[in-house]
Write an enzyme that holds these catalytic residues in place. Sequence first.
Site, PDB file in Angstrom:
ATOM      1  N   ASP A  14       0.837  -1.196   0.000  1.00  0.00           N
ATOM      2  CA  ASP A  14       0.000   0.000   0.000  1.00  0.00           C
ATOM      3  C   ASP A  14       0.879   1.256   0.000  1.00  0.00           C
ATOM      4  O   ASP A  14       0.709   2.148   0.819  1.00  0.00           O
ATOM      5  CB  ASP A  14      -0.936  -0.023   1.219  1.00  0.00           C
ATOM      6  CG  ASP A  14      -2.046   1.017   1.117  1.00  0.00           C
ATOM      7  OD1 ASP A  14      -2.311   1.500  -0.008  1.00  0.00           O
ATOM      8  OD2 ASP A  14      -2.635   1.364   2.152  1.00  0.00           O
TER       9      ASP A  14
HETATM   10 MG   LIG Z   1      -1.966   4.472   5.869  1.00  0.00          MG
END
Ligand SMILES: [Mg+2]
Length: 237
Positions: free
Chosen positions: A166
């Site tokens: 991410d």
């Molecule tokens: Mg974050």
Amino acid sequence: MNTLKSHNQIIWYNETLISDSVKLCCDPEYWQQQGKILGSAQGRGTTWFVQTETLPAALRHYRRGGLFGKLINDSYWFSGWDKTRSYQEFILLEYLIVQRVNVPQPIAARSVRKGLCYQADILTQKIPQAQDLVGLLQINAIDSTMYEKIGQEVKKLHQANVNHTDLNIHNILIDQQNMVWIIDFDKCHIEKNNNQKNWKQGNIDRLLRSFQKELKKRQIHWKQTSDWQAFLSGYTD
Ligand SMILES: [Mg+2]
Ligand SMILES: Nc1ncnc2c1ncn2[C@@H]1O[C@H](COP(=O)(O)OP(=O)(O)O)[C@@H](O)[C@H]1O
């Protein structure tokens, strides 16, 4: 690393950073009762900044993102204590510190078993006087040297073979000394297969999409032509 076990939970902790409050250190209510909440930040949920006995820390409860997260918010399938997200992030952060990547020092991680599932929390060092890249770029542009430094830090991460699944500009922090920090290693892992280069490109593509998204959404001060090139030159050099 030390552990504190009871019938349905384990807390892993660094005994040089926390001792008195280990049992309750992953409960925001505990810090609130002590009057030791310093502030908070909003991500998927709330990250609480708390003053521990040794240093300011960031406390995060694991939550799912996306549509599925709306249904099952913070429970994960249990398949062994050492597979839990909080334990995995704790050991990954310790590994990255040894590899000299700028990441927060883990203080404690907790997993609580509830039947077939578990819930989890992590307490890490709060990066002092740091701001995330989105916040920073909403106010000002940053220079090419800074983008090169960000590129170099991501390169260090990749040289350590860590896949940050991410990698976005909310998860990159810059402090007052212009040091670059990478955070939020939930679900991230060491890639065993060195020849498989695609995951690195995947991280870079995701980061670029994050700049582009925030350019539209929050009009950040960012130019793909120059700023992204500076990042890439720091990354490749
Ligand atoms: Mg974050
Ligand atoms: N160790 C830390 N030091 C300083 N700020 C942090 C730290 N950890 C998290 N934050 C702040 O909290 C926000 C959310 O935390 P993060 O770990 O990214 O969780 P999530 O994105 O899953 O909500 C970050 O974008 C950052 O602004």
